[in-house]
Design a protein around this motif. Structure first.
Motif, mmCIF file in Angstrom:
data_model
loop_
_atom_site.group_PDB
_atom_site.id
_atom_site.type_symbol
_atom_site.label_atom_id
_atom_site.label_comp_id
_atom_site.label_asym_id
_atom_site.label_seq_id
_atom_site.Cartn_x
_atom_site.Cartn_y
_atom_site.Cartn_z
ATOM 1 N N GLY A 23 52.423 19.939 -19.679
ATOM 2 C CA GLY A 23 52.811 18.783 -20.482
ATOM 3 C C GLY A 23 51.687 17.784 -20.728
ATOM 4 N N GLU B 187 61.126 15.453 -11.900
ATOM 5 C CA GLU B 187 60.577 15.693 -13.244
ATOM 6 C C GLU B 187 59.960 14.403 -13.755
ATOM 7 O OE1 GLU B 187 59.117 17.807 -15.536
ATOM 8 O OE2 GLU B 187 60.880 18.992 -14.986
ATOM 9 N N PRO B 188 58.640 14.261 -13.621
ATOM 10 C CA PRO B 188 58.004 13.009 -14.008
ATOM 11 C C PRO B 188 58.462 12.498 -15.384
ATOM 12 C CG PRO B 188 56.425 14.456 -12.962
ATOM 13 C CD PRO B 188 57.696 15.243 -13.073
ATOM 14 N N CYS B 189 58.397 13.369 -16.373
ATOM 15 C CA CYS B 189 58.973 12.977 -17.669
ATOM 16 C C CYS B 189 59.792 14.130 -18.219
ATOM 17 C CB CYS B 189 57.891 12.577 -18.671
ATOM 18 S SG CYS B 189 58.621 12.147 -20.254
ATOM 19 N N GLY B 190 59.111 15.248 -18.451
ATOM 20 C CA GLY B 190 59.800 16.381 -19.065
ATOM 21 C C GLY B 190 59.775 16.197 -20.571
ATOM 22 N N LEU B 191 59.257 17.207 -21.252
ATOM 23 C CA LEU B 191 59.214 17.134 -22.712
ATOM 24 C C LEU B 191 60.232 18.096 -23.316
ATOM 25 C CD1 LEU B 191 55.313 17.173 -23.017
ATOM 26 C CD2 LEU B 191 56.815 15.184 -23.079
ATOM 27 N N VAL C 135 50.856 15.539 -24.222
ATOM 28 C CA VAL C 135 50.678 14.088 -24.271
ATOM 29 C C VAL C 135 49.293 13.757 -24.829
ATOM 30 C CG1 VAL C 135 50.525 11.998 -22.859
ATOM 31 C CG2 VAL C 135 52.292 13.686 -22.387
ATOM 32 N N VAL D 184 54.717 8.528 -16.067
ATOM 33 C CA VAL D 184 55.107 8.935 -17.414
ATOM 34 C C VAL D 184 56.579 8.684 -17.768
ATOM 35 C CG1 VAL D 184 53.203 10.510 -17.886
ATOM 36 C CG2 VAL D 184 55.176 11.329 -16.585
ATOM 37 N N HIS E 171 50.770 12.156 -14.218
ATOM 38 C CA HIS E 171 51.723 13.072 -14.853
ATOM 39 C C HIS E 171 52.516 13.835 -13.806
ATOM 40 C CE1 HIS E 171 50.091 12.601 -18.969
ATOM 41 N NE2 HIS E 171 49.017 12.257 -18.281
ATOM 42 N N ASN E 172 51.904 14.046 -12.663
ATOM 43 C CA ASN E 172 52.620 14.723 -11.582
ATOM 44 C C ASN E 172 51.868 14.467 -10.278
ATOM 45 O OD1 ASN E 172 53.998 16.373 -9.860
ATOM 46 N ND2 ASN E 172 54.212 18.032 -11.347
ATOM 47 N N ASN F 249 56.945 9.221 -22.094
ATOM 48 C CA ASN F 249 56.225 10.001 -23.092
ATOM 49 C C ASN F 249 57.064 10.155 -24.348
ATOM 50 O OD1 ASN F 249 54.028 10.632 -21.458
ATOM 51 N ND2 ASN F 249 55.019 12.444 -20.605
HETATM 52 C C1 GLC Z 1 53.687 16.972 -16.153
HETATM 53 C C2 GLC Z 1 55.091 16.664 -15.656
HETATM 54 C C3 GLC Z 1 56.085 16.578 -16.802
HETATM 55 C C4 GLC Z 1 55.561 15.619 -17.865
HETATM 56 C C5 GLC Z 1 54.179 16.047 -18.314
HETATM 57 C C6 GLC Z 1 53.571 15.124 -19.344
HETATM 58 O O1 GLC Z 1 53.610 18.265 -16.623
HETATM 59 O O2 GLC Z 1 55.506 17.642 -14.717
HETATM 60 O O3 GLC Z 1 57.335 16.126 -16.335
HETATM 61 O O4 GLC Z 1 56.431 15.620 -18.967
HETATM 62 O O5 GLC Z 1 53.299 16.082 -17.214
HETATM 63 O O6 GLC Z 1 53.395 13.830 -18.851
#
Ligand code: GLC
Length: 605
Positions: A18, A378-382, A22, A214, A163-164, A247
């Motif tokens: 991910g 899951e920090p953000c997850g897209l 970003v 994120v 991000h993680n 994100n």
């Molecule tokens: C990492 C995280 C994911 C996030 C991505 C972009 O891969 O695991 O959750 O969406 O970074 O920030």
């Protein structure tokens, strides 16, 4: 505002996760908001192979790191209002993969050092460098190291995006001087030390001017032991500069109305195409062509924090429901073996591809009905955002960005955009999967309204870019957004400025905002810039003012000879042969003994 975005991967050049998505979209969104933006990336083999002909060679220089004196080439490319820089060193980056090598620490130590070293050759001197994850975590450290000696480095503010937090860049402290060229003091005072290890991410969290997670929920979770991978106390200590900015996704790229990669286009107003995409997906995956059976999809790296254990526990119960299951992803062997085995138990109803496949993933987003993401964290997850864009309703666990983007379906007031469960428990997950499957089967109208709400969500980058810029403003003390130029008043000055106006109220910026191009030269406001909603605490006003960056005229890329460090053994003897093209296999012949390790980029122009 001049932003340099340092990253180890970015779409479309190179991607493993991910972060690349970003880094591929945020910079142009920042540029669209009026910032000057450049991105800096390693020149990996795959970038050289696919984009080599579009790159322009600018210059080269040498990077001193510990005992090494290493070649670094600089290439660039302009795209969507952003300048992309690529740092070349074939020994470190001319390899098939991005990561996974035993010398990754040395490779990204070099990259971070080179980012700082090559600042002289970029089109501007940045106000802010935004680093990402452990690979660029040493940038704030090197800036502080250089700032002790040279004033100009002190003007640069740094932000770190996490991000993680699982990946921290941990090494034996023994390698501090040898690999990273840093003094033992960095470990002795604890800045880079964590649980007996050298920890690059910890150093960046402590040294960056702002730390950004994120998503807002992830920013909070990072203060808890369950999520923080032992970094919770450091995060709590840095709470005053911790932000959480959700994100976005590239809404143009992921648009079912015009996406050429899906079978038939569709939109919230005309969903006929989605049925065709579903039938296409069923054929593609060898599933029964049953239009009224919901397809539940998983597109994920097959690793533990994605919550796959929950699925392993109740898969057979899930498959008792009137649904089909599609799984795409690769990762840990135990999950790969499990899904491979499970698919054989349910021929025609469950299909698995153990692969990373962009094209197939788009067919799944477009053709499935429900998208399952039961992540442990899951920090953000897209993926859940992309799924929603294609009318595939998410079923998620309430953690990190999943919690911030998916709001649970509430039948009584017909609200929400997906299904959620809070506890990391397989029966809770099964319960909401059942709820989702039966809503689809028994209440198609309610399901289609839910689907439309999911499709209507705005996950565009513009909103997040604004929040990033406010963070950059708060660390630099600059004004953002730049005020509109005031119309020139014909009235006499005495009328325009009332007499009571005290000297403190008449800072140049407040009196008559300068036009956009020149406003950066104006002294910053006394007040800190407005903080984003998610800010935990703002930087005190005096600090903001103190930190106001010294302005510096943008420096042009200088010829290599001018910039070559004193240690270079034979700079003058290496004249024009610097015009190197990426993609070349030739190794430049350097003066013997000049360096032990260096990039072997380059063919003569
Ligand atoms: C990492 C995280 C994911 C996030 C991505 C972009 O891969 O695991 O959750 O969406 O970074 O920030």
């Amino acid at each position: 505002m001049k932003i340099l975005y340092a990253t180890s991967e970015a779409v479309p050049f190179c991607k493993t996760g991910g972060l690349a998505d970003v880094a591929g979209s945020l910079p142009s969104a920042l540029a669209a908001e009026g910032a000057e933006v450049a991105v800096v990336l390693p020149l990996y083999r795959r970038v050289r192979e696919r984009f080599g002909s579009q790159l322009t060679f600018l210059c080269y220089d040498y990077v001193n790191l510990g005992w090494r004196h290493v070649y670094c080439g600089l290439f660039s490319l302009e795209k969507d209002g952003v300048t992309w820089y690529f740092l070349d060193n074939e020994q470190y980056f001319d390899r098939p993969d991005l990561y996974g090598y035993m010398d990754d620490g040395e490779r990204f130590g070099f990259f971070s050092r080179a980012v700082v070293r090559m600042l002289d050759h970029l089109k501007f001197w940045p106000d802010v460098i935004n680093c990402n994850d452990w690979q660029t975590a040493l940038v704030p450290i090197y800036l502080k190291d250089d700032g002790v000696r040279e004033e100009r480095f002190r003007s640069i503010r740094t932000t770190l995006t996490v991000h993680n937090i699982e990946y921290q860049g941990r090494y034996n402290p023994y390698v501090l001087g040898d690999l990273f060229g840093l003094d033992a003091g960095w470990v002795e005072d604890g800045t880079l030390l964590m649980d007996g290890d050298l920890n690059l991410l910890k150093g960046a969290i402590l040294c960056a001017d702002a730390v950004n997670a994120v998503s807002p929920t992830y920013a909070n979770e990072l203060k808890m032991a369950y999520f923080a991978h032992r970094m919770e106390s450091v995060m709590r200590q840095c709470e005053y500069k911790l932000y959480g900015v959700l994100n976005g996704i590239d809404m143009d790229r992921y648009d079912p109305k015009k996406d050429p990669s899906i079978a038939v286009s569709f939109s919230a107003e005309d969903m006929a195409g989605k049925d065709v995409c579903k039938a296409h997906l069923q054929r593609l995956m060898g599933l029964r062509e049953e239009p009224h059976v919901p397809i539940v999809a998983i597109v994920s790296r097959l690793v533990s924090h994605k919550g796959l254990d929950l699925i392993c526990e109740v898969l057979h119960d899930m498959m008792k429901l009137p649904m089909q299951l599609v799984v795409l992803g690769k990762g840990d062997k135990k999950y790969e073996e499990f899904f491979h085995w499970a698919a054989q138990q349910y021929p025609g109803r469950m299909a698995v591809r153990l692969d990373y496949n962009e094209e197939l993933s788009m067919a799944i987003y477009a053709g499935a009905d429900l998208f399952l993401m039961p992540s442990k964290s899951e920090p953000c997850g897209l993926s859940q955002m992309i799924a929603m864009r294609y009318g595939t309703v998410p079923i998620v666990r309430e953690t990190g960005g999943l919690k911030d983007t998916v709001h649970p379906y509430e039948a009584w007031r017909d609200a929400g955009n997906g299904f959620t469960f809070a506890n990391y428990a397989s029966n809770d997950m099964l319960h909401v999967i059942r709820e989702a499957v039966f809503l689809y089967k028994d209440f198609p109208d309610a399901f289609s309204r839910l689907r439309k709400r999911a499709m209507a969500c705005d996950f565009s980058w513009a909103r997040s870019a604004g929040e990033y810029l406010r963070i950059y403003a708060s660390v630099t003390g600059q004004v953002w957004p730049v005020p509109e130029a005031a119309p020139v008043e014909e009235t006499p000055a005495a009328e325009a400025v009332p007499e009571e106006t005290s000297s403190e109220a008449s800072s140049p910026a407040e009196e008559a905002p300068a036009p956009a191009e020149t406003v950066e030269e104006v002294r910053p406001f006394e007040e800190p810039a407005p903080a984003p909603e998610t800010v935990q605490e703002t930087v005190p006003a005096e600090e903001t003012v103190k930190k106001a960056p010294a302005r510096r005229t943008a420096k042009k890329a200088v010829p290599a000879e001018e910039a070559a460090p004193a240690k270079t053994s034979a700079p003058a003897a290496e004249p024009k042969k610097r015009g190197r093209k990426p993609g070349s296999k030739n190794t430049a012949k350097k003066a013997a003994g000049e360096t032990k390790k260096k990039g072997t980029a380059a063919k003569e122009k």
